[in-house]
Design a protein around this motif. Structure first.
Motif, PDB file in Angstrom:
ATOM      1  N   SER A  28      93.183  64.145  -4.505  1.00 23.69           N
ATOM      2  CA  SER A  28      91.904  63.783  -3.889  1.00 23.69           C
ATOM      3  C   SER A  28      90.830  63.600  -4.950  1.00 23.69           C
ATOM      4  CB  SER A  28      91.485  64.860  -2.891  1.00 23.69           C
ATOM      5  OG  SER A  28      90.252  64.523  -2.295  1.00 23.69           O
ATOM      6  N   PRO A  33      94.080  60.409  -2.090  1.00 23.49           N
ATOM      7  CA  PRO A  33      94.337  61.526  -1.176  1.00 23.49           C
ATOM      8  C   PRO A  33      95.689  61.438  -0.471  1.00 23.49           C
ATOM      9  CG  PRO A  33      92.843  59.972  -0.175  1.00 23.49           C
ATOM     10  CD  PRO A  33      93.049  59.517  -1.602  1.00 23.49           C
ATOM     11  N   ILE A  37      92.665  60.455   5.753  1.00 17.67           N
ATOM     12  CA  ILE A  37      91.380  60.579   6.431  1.00 17.67           C
ATOM     13  C   ILE A  37      90.425  59.586   5.777  1.00 17.67           C
ATOM     14  CG2 ILE A  37      89.463  62.124   6.957  1.00 17.67           C
ATOM     15  CD1 ILE A  37      91.463  64.434   6.724  1.00 17.67           C
ATOM     16  N   THR A  40      85.311  60.287   3.204  1.00 19.91           N
ATOM     17  CA  THR A  40      85.469  61.061   1.963  1.00 19.91           C
ATOM     18  C   THR A  40      84.965  62.483   2.126  1.00 19.91           C
ATOM     19  OG1 THR A  40      85.194  59.036   0.702  1.00 19.91           O
ATOM     20  CG2 THR A  40      84.952  61.083  -0.505  1.00 19.91           C
ATOM     21  N   GLU A  43      87.411  64.465   4.277  1.00 27.17           N
ATOM     22  CA  GLU A  43      88.629  64.693   3.489  1.00 27.17           C
ATOM     23  C   GLU A  43      88.436  65.824   2.488  1.00 27.17           C
ATOM     24  OE1 GLU A  43      90.821  62.622  -0.192  1.00 27.17           O
ATOM     25  OE2 GLU A  43      90.096  61.275   1.361  1.00 27.17           O
ATOM     26  N   THR A  47      90.434  69.353   2.590  1.00 29.53           N
ATOM     27  CA  THR A  47      91.213  69.728   1.412  1.00 29.53           C
ATOM     28  C   THR A  47      90.721  71.044   0.818  1.00 29.53           C
ATOM     29  OG1 THR A  47      91.639  67.402   0.925  1.00 29.53           O
ATOM     30  CG2 THR A  47      91.990  68.951  -0.870  1.00 29.53           C
TER      31      THR A  47
END
Length: 83
Positions: A28, A33, A37, A40, A43, A47
């Protein structure tokens, strides 16, 4: 007295989750990634959450990888059963 020198399934599962989370975090950060998703921000939050949870679980749990550590865990379990 028989000692089992096998790593537990729970230890392997926690390790796998941690490796997946760390891999996803690194990918990521590099703009590639693993989680599909679009946003950003979402995501990165997901994460970071996965990494945090996996890290805390792995930090908290006693993960025995060496034969001596597995034997010590078995010994401790037998001591606890005698109480």
């Amino acid at each position: 007295m028989e000692l089992s020198n096998k790593i537990s399934a729970a230890t392997l599962a926690r390790t796998a989750v941690l490796l997946l989370a760390l891999t996803n975090q690194v990918l990521s950060a590099m703009g590639k990634p693993v989680l599909p998703i679009e946003s950003t921000t979402v995501e990165q939050l997901v994460t970071a959450g996965i990494t945090t949870v996996a890290a805390l679980i792995n930090w908290w749990k006693n993960n025995s990888f060496t034969a001596a550590a597995v034997a010590a865990d078995s010994y401790l379990a037998r001591l606890k059963q005698k109480q």
